[in-house]
Write a protein that holds these residues in place. Structure first.
Motif, PDB file in Angstrom:
ATOM      1  N   SER A 162       4.620  12.740  -2.062  1.00 50.55           N
ATOM      2  CA  SER A 162       5.491  11.657  -2.508  1.00 50.55           C
ATOM      3  C   SER A 162       5.939  11.906  -3.957  1.00 50.55           C
ATOM      4  CB  SER A 162       4.737  10.328  -2.394  1.00 50.55           C
ATOM      5  OG  SER A 162       5.429   9.333  -3.074  1.00 50.55           O
TER       6      SER A 162
ATOM      7  N   TRP B 226      -1.044   3.353 -11.788  1.00 53.17           N
ATOM      8  CA  TRP B 226      -0.522   4.030 -10.594  1.00 53.17           C
ATOM      9  C   TRP B 226      -1.572   4.966 -10.014  1.00 53.17           C
ATOM     10  CZ3 TRP B 226       3.336   2.468  -7.785  1.00 53.17           C
ATOM     11  CH2 TRP B 226       4.306   1.662  -8.370  1.00 53.17           C
TER      12      TRP B 226
ATOM     13  N   GLU C  10      -5.753   3.190  -2.649  1.00 50.51           N
ATOM     14  CA  GLU C  10      -5.045   3.287  -1.374  1.00 50.51           C
ATOM     15  C   GLU C  10      -5.648   4.414  -0.507  1.00 50.51           C
ATOM     16  OE1 GLU C  10      -3.600   1.321   0.209  1.00 50.51           O
ATOM     17  OE2 GLU C  10      -1.621   1.794   0.971  1.00 50.51           O
TER      18      GLU C  10
ATOM     19  N   ASP D 111       1.987  -4.022   6.392  1.00 52.73           N
ATOM     20  CA  ASP D 111       2.408  -2.683   6.821  1.00 52.73           C
ATOM     21  C   ASP D 111       1.259  -1.673   6.587  1.00 52.73           C
ATOM     22  OD1 ASP D 111       3.996  -0.697   7.736  1.00 52.73           O
ATOM     23  OD2 ASP D 111       5.474  -0.781   6.117  1.00 52.73           O
TER      24      ASP D 111
ATOM     25  N   ARG E 254       1.306   2.255   5.927  1.00 49.23           N
ATOM     26  CA  ARG E 254       2.143   2.787   4.848  1.00 49.23           C
ATOM     27  C   ARG E 254       1.282   3.011   3.613  1.00 49.23           C
ATOM     28  NH1 ARG E 254       6.832   2.144   1.474  1.00 49.23           N
ATOM     29  NH2 ARG E 254       6.156   0.386   0.248  1.00 49.23           N
TER      30      ARG E 254
ATOM     31  N   ASP F 174       0.771   2.654   0.093  1.00 47.25           N
ATOM     32  CA  ASP F 174       1.469   1.750  -0.825  1.00 47.25           C
ATOM     33  C   ASP F 174       0.506   1.291  -1.935  1.00 47.25           C
ATOM     34  OD1 ASP F 174       2.893  -0.246  -2.044  1.00 47.25           O
ATOM     35  OD2 ASP F 174       2.946  -1.585  -0.301  1.00 47.25           O
TER      36      ASP F 174
ATOM     37  N   GLU G 164       0.910  -0.165  -4.589  1.00 49.48           N
ATOM     38  CA  GLU G 164       1.210  -1.465  -5.215  1.00 49.48           C
ATOM     39  C   GLU G 164       0.491  -2.630  -4.547  1.00 49.48           C
ATOM     40  OE1 GLU G 164       5.372  -2.128  -6.753  1.00 49.48           O
ATOM     41  OE2 GLU G 164       5.663  -0.279  -5.626  1.00 49.48           O
ATOM     42  N   ARG G 165      -0.047  -2.406  -3.338  1.00 50.63           N
ATOM     43  CA  ARG G 165      -0.744  -3.511  -2.688  1.00 50.63           C
ATOM     44  C   ARG G 165      -2.020  -3.885  -3.473  1.00 50.63           C
ATOM     45  NH1 ARG G 165      -0.726  -2.869   2.482  1.00 50.63           N
ATOM     46  NH2 ARG G 165       0.102  -0.806   2.900  1.00 50.63           N
TER      47      ARG G 165
END
Ligand code: HEM
Length: 448
Positions: A269, A299, A306, A354, A357, A359, A361-362
């Protein structure tokens, strides 16, 4: 009240039962079975049927039910035999369990990394600086070496060097046959016996070196040497070695696998990689990396969390039912081993939007999807949760930050799909390689 209902059995093949599904994608299978059968169901492997408890209420059991109901000792006999110690932490019942856990916790925390942090950064940067442009490197070999070396230096002031291979061999076989249903005869084979003797000799050398220079660094081994057993005696012999061994076995098991997955997710990514790089470069521009600055990299932290969510390397925890209770409309009888499939909640859309995925930011406020009780369980839950979660997280972030700061890497192909292999717990395929593109020196000025 005892409920007389038959627990549903998951559909499977005639002889193999659910073996193939469990060995290819255990949590995927357990999540699908949860949706089909509910929070209690049985699975079959040749010669055995096992009860699985899954979902947020099952995770909550780990928090709510104490030692009176859920135990480990009756199913961890192999670990007692193989360590030669009756005091091996994961096998203890209360009140001994809490006594020894409290005793060792102060020297296996995030803070344990602090004194060795500058040398750890140096070790990681030396490792990646040795790679040549266009060279392909085996990710799991690198991650395991770095994790175990850093843990060993920080907690036990000892270099692992050539001992790594026998530590890895010992650990995987011990977990395989002691916890993960691999055949017990594997523990009798000469290759395992050799690894075990070599590992024990290494542990004994660590003890001898610390005894000769007591308190030199006041590390985890010094703490063990001045601690007393719950009946007031000095820890010694195999009991002492069983504690000296804990950071090695736990250091091999999880953090290297998760570091491999994290590198994969970042390299696939570019947008996320750029965000992580920007905060990493900013921190290095300020000076030395610290435990505090690691915490500020949101981040990288989000990506690490994550990975812990999407790759539950310990996503089903065994427990022995010591006392009968009712759960999910069924009676869970005493005297059996069950698995609490803690990783299933990680994939429930009612908890994680979701869920398939990636992510980061969750995990940011205000979403904080993991904060619901029982929702996030990479370290287990309740009183027996991982003793060194903070250390594990900091270690993974430290390795990733330093690597990404110093070198550019790429996946073998732009659409490369990393396979998970069970060996004996899930982890990245040992053949996973990344290609070194070049060194990042001078490192570009950070653009936040
Ligand atoms: C980030 C990577 C890590 C993950 C995901 C992880 C996960 C776990 C899990 C799932 C358990 C079992 C909990 C249970 O049975 O209920 C555990 C136990 C444990 N872990 Fe970790 N762990 C990690 C890193 C580490 C590291 C680096 C160390 C030590 C240096 C460590 C030390 C321990 C110890 C000593 C236990 C046994 C605790 C007890 O029985 O009270 N872990 N870990």
């Amino acid at each position: 009240m005892t409920i007389q209902r038959e627990i549903p059995i998951a559909k499977g093949l005639p002889f193999l039962g659910n073996t193939l599904s469990l060995t290819s994608d255990a949590i995927g299978f357990m999540t699908r079975a949860y949706h089909e059968y509910g929070s209690v169901y049985r699975v079959r492997v040749p010669g055995r049927e096992l009860t699985i408890l899954a979902g947020i209420e099952a995770n909550q059991l780990l928090i709510d039910l104490g030692d009176e109901y859920l135990k480990l000792r009756p199913i961890y006999g192999t670990l007692v035999e193989e360590t030669g110690s009756d005091l091996y932490l994961p096998t203890l019942d209360e009140p001994e369990y809490s006594y020894y856990r409290r005793m060792i916790k102060p020297r296996l925390s995030r803070e344990t990394l602090v004194d060795y942090l500058p040398q750890a950064v140096q070790l990681i940067s030396d490792t990646v600086q040795r790679w040549q442009p266009n060279e392909s490197v085996r990710v799991q070999d690198v991650m395991t070496r770095l994790c175990v070396e850093i843990i060993s230096h920080s907690a036990e002031n000892t270099e692992v060097g050539e001992e790594l291979a026998s530590i890895i061999f010992f650990t995987n076989r011990l977990i395989g046959s002691g916890v993960a249903f691999q055949p017990a005869f594997l523990l009798k084979l000469p290759n395992y016996q050799r690894a075990k003797h070599r590992f024990e000799a290494f542990l004994q050398r660590i003890v001898d070196q610390h005894t000769a220079k007591p308190g030199e660094k006041d590390d985890y081994v010094d703490l063990l040497l001045r601690s007393k057993s719950s009946d007031g005696k000095q820890l010694s012999g195999h009991d002492l070695l069983a504690y000296v061994h804990l950071p090695f076995v736990n250091g091999v098991a999880y953090a290297p696998r998760l570091s491999g997955y994290l590198l994969y997710e970042l390299l696939r990514s570019p947008e996320l990689l750029a965000k992580v790089r920007a905060e990493v470069d900013a921190v290095f521009a300020e000076g030395e990396l610290t435990v505090g600055s690691l915490r500020r990299m949101r981040w990288l932290y989000g990506a690490c969390m994550e990975v812990l969510r999407m790759y539950p390397v310990a996503g089903a925890l065994p427990r022995y039912i010591a006392k009968t209770f009712d759960f999910g409309g069924y009676t869970i009888e005493a005297g059996q081993q069950v698995f609490i499939a803690t990783g299933v909640t990680h994939f429930l859309p009612a908890i994680y939007r979701d869920p398939y995925r990636f992510d980061p930011e969750r995990f940011f406020e205000p979403r904080s999807e993991h904060q619901q009780s029982g929702a996030f369980a990479p370290y287990g839950l309740g009183s027996r949760t991982c003793l060194s979660a903070g250390m594990g997280e900091a270690l993974i972030m430290l390795i990733m930050a330093t690597m990404l700061h110093h070198v550019n890497l790429e996946l073998p192909t732009p659409d490369y799909k990393l396979k998970t292999k069970i060996a004996p717990i899930p982890g990245p395929d040992s053949r996973f390689e990344v290609r070194m593109l070049g060194r990042r020196s001078p490192v570009p000025a950070p653009q936040m």
